[in-house]
Design a protein around this motif. Sequence first.
Motif, PDB file in Angstrom:
ATOM      1  N   GLY A 289       0.812  -1.217   0.000  1.00 28.35           N
ATOM      2  CA  GLY A 289       0.000   0.000   0.000  1.00 28.35           C
ATOM      3  C   GLY A 289       0.841   1.260   0.000  1.00 28.35           C
ATOM      4  O   GLY A 289       0.398   2.307  -0.491  1.00 28.35           O
ATOM      5  N   ALA A 290       2.056   1.148   0.553  1.00 29.67           N
ATOM      6  CA  ALA A 290       2.940   2.311   0.561  1.00 29.67           C
ATOM      7  C   ALA A 290       3.684   2.489  -0.757  1.00 29.67           C
ATOM      8  O   ALA A 290       4.475   3.443  -0.884  1.00 29.67           O
ATOM      9  N   GLY A 291       3.459   1.585  -1.704  1.00 30.08           N
ATOM     10  CA  GLY A 291       4.090   1.726  -3.007  1.00 30.08           C
ATOM     11  C   GLY A 291       5.345   0.903  -3.185  1.00 30.08           C
ATOM     12  O   GLY A 291       6.048   1.054  -4.199  1.00 30.08           O
ATOM     13  N   ASP A 292       5.690   0.040  -2.220  1.00 35.92           N
ATOM     14  CA  ASP A 292       6.875  -0.802  -2.322  1.00 35.92           C
ATOM     15  C   ASP A 292       6.521  -2.029  -3.164  1.00 35.92           C
ATOM     16  O   ASP A 292       5.900  -2.979  -2.692  1.00 35.92           O
ATOM     17  N   LEU A 293       6.933  -2.018  -4.422  1.00 36.96           N
ATOM     18  CA  LEU A 293       6.590  -3.107  -5.328  1.00 36.96           C
ATOM     19  C   LEU A 293       7.383  -4.376  -5.064  1.00 36.96           C
ATOM     20  O   LEU A 293       7.085  -5.427  -5.636  1.00 36.96           O
ATOM     21  N   SER A 294       8.416  -4.298  -4.187  1.00 34.69           N
ATOM     22  CA  SER A 294       9.161  -5.511  -3.853  1.00 34.69           C
ATOM     23  C   SER A 294       8.307  -6.505  -3.063  1.00 34.69           C
ATOM     24  O   SER A 294       8.654  -7.688  -2.962  1.00 34.69           O
ATOM     25  N   ALA A 295       7.196  -6.032  -2.498  1.00 39.59           N
ATOM     26  CA  ALA A 295       6.301  -6.918  -1.748  1.00 39.59           C
ATOM     27  C   ALA A 295       5.471  -7.792  -2.673  1.00 39.59           C
ATOM     28  O   ALA A 295       4.857  -8.758  -2.210  1.00 39.59           O
ATOM     29  N   LEU A 296       5.453  -7.455  -3.968  1.00 39.36           N
ATOM     30  CA  LEU A 296       4.603  -8.205  -4.897  1.00 39.36           C
ATOM     31  C   LEU A 296       5.006  -9.669  -4.967  1.00 39.36           C
ATOM     32  O   LEU A 296       4.162 -10.569  -4.937  1.00 39.36           O
ATOM     33  N   GLY A 346      -0.885   4.025  -1.682  1.00 37.69           N
ATOM     34  CA  GLY A 346      -1.251   5.132  -0.813  1.00 37.69           C
ATOM     35  C   GLY A 346      -2.586   4.960  -0.117  1.00 37.69           C
ATOM     36  O   GLY A 346      -3.025   5.878   0.589  1.00 37.69           O
ATOM     37  N   GLN A 347      -3.236   3.818  -0.281  1.00 36.97           N
ATOM     38  CA  GLN A 347      -4.564   3.613   0.296  1.00 36.97           C
ATOM     39  C   GLN A 347      -4.529   2.825   1.608  1.00 36.97           C
ATOM     40  O   GLN A 347      -5.440   2.944   2.422  1.00 36.97           O
ATOM     41  N   ILE A 348      -3.493   1.993   1.817  1.00 37.08           N
ATOM     42  CA  ILE A 348      -3.408   1.167   3.028  1.00 37.08           C
ATOM     43  C   ILE A 348      -2.500   1.887   4.028  1.00 37.08           C
ATOM     44  O   ILE A 348      -1.300   2.034   3.796  1.00 37.08           O
ATOM     45  N   GLU A 349      -3.073   2.326   5.130  1.00 31.75           N
ATOM     46  CA  GLU A 349      -2.307   3.055   6.126  1.00 31.75           C
ATOM     47  C   GLU A 349      -1.688   2.132   7.174  1.00 31.75           C
ATOM     48  O   GLU A 349      -0.547   2.320   7.569  1.00 31.75           O
ATOM     49  N   GLN A 350      -2.449   1.130   7.646  1.00 30.66           N
ATOM     50  CA  GLN A 350      -1.946   0.281   8.716  1.00 30.66           C
ATOM     51  C   GLN A 350      -2.620  -1.086   8.645  1.00 30.66           C
ATOM     52  O   GLN A 350      -3.824  -1.174   8.370  1.00 30.66           O
TER      53      GLN A 350
END
Length: 388
Positions: A289-296, A346-350
Amino acid sequence: MGWRQEGKRQRGHAALLVLGGVLMAALGVLLLWLWLPLLIAVAAGGLVFVLLSQAGRIGWLVEGRRALRDPALRMEDGRLRTPVWLPFYAMLAALLATACGWMVLFVLPEGLHPAEMLQMGTGLAGAIVVLVVVWLLGQLSTGWSLLRQGQAWNARRMSPEWWIWAAIAFVPAALAMGLMAPDRAGLQVWGLQWRGYDSQPIRIQLAPASNPEQARLRDAALLELVQPLLVQGSRRIAASMRSRHGTSHWSAALPARYRLQGDVLDIQLAGRLEPEGLQRYAQQLQQLGAGDLSALRWLAAAQCLPAPHAMAALSAAERRAQWAQVQACAQQRSQALQALGAQLQGQIEQVEVLPLAHYRPWPRRGGWQAVALPSGQEALDALPLLAQ
């Protein structure tokens, strides 16, 4: 000469009667052997009904002594009126006796009866409930029509036509309830949903949406993202029974549940997943959600891996085949996650993994929904993602 033929005829008739008696006795023993659990349950329910009926009879006798001194409590033909409470007490007694009989059937030793006996008993119990409902409708209809005519509620007995309707509805209701009744695994799932179970809660806090359309797209993408987690977090309930008729196996699923309210998605997992892996899962969701594409890549693999219990139950050859399926699934899933990651950036905060809690789905409401799982035992057995 004639008396000899008559004697032979009589001996032939006697032989046929004896043969018929032996066949009927053998059939009776066979039916007793096959239907013994159901007969025990019916006897237990009948005993409860007799005891409750005797209590109602005592109450009727006490009220009857008072009615003998009051002519207003007699019907037009001079007979005493049936007390208003008596038919409804009889209905309650029938329902309580049915429940007791069904419980006796459920707690009998498994080896005593075949696998289908519980469904048959459930069908019989459901048919009795339908009969009581028709009986209730008949009593209410008769009493209401008498009140509208200015007479007493119990001035006339219920019309026999209602008993005909009850008899007509009895057999179809028994067949329908017997076919729809759950098996032993399904009954265990029902019991868990009523009594509750230890569940793993997860809470996902989302960023506020600027407009309803953005919120709708965001929610749809999030539910698609966590769909594999909901499937993995469901629990497979397995039941088996060994009886004189062989061994039977059943499977049913206790689904994970979720609730989306505003900018918060609450999840209640029904199965036990590895705590470290679950924490890592939550971290990767938040990083995505923070934009880190390495989590894909990690999420794609995690969403395709079977639960540890399911993987441990596989043989070596099955594990090799499963790993090949996991790799193909991860490649396909990574493409879908790229689109979801871009949509949820940018949609997932926590993402919080909360402490274990006792969760009872029924009769709780408030927007909770169960994840859709395949129906049927073969489909559930072929799904290796369910936890135990």
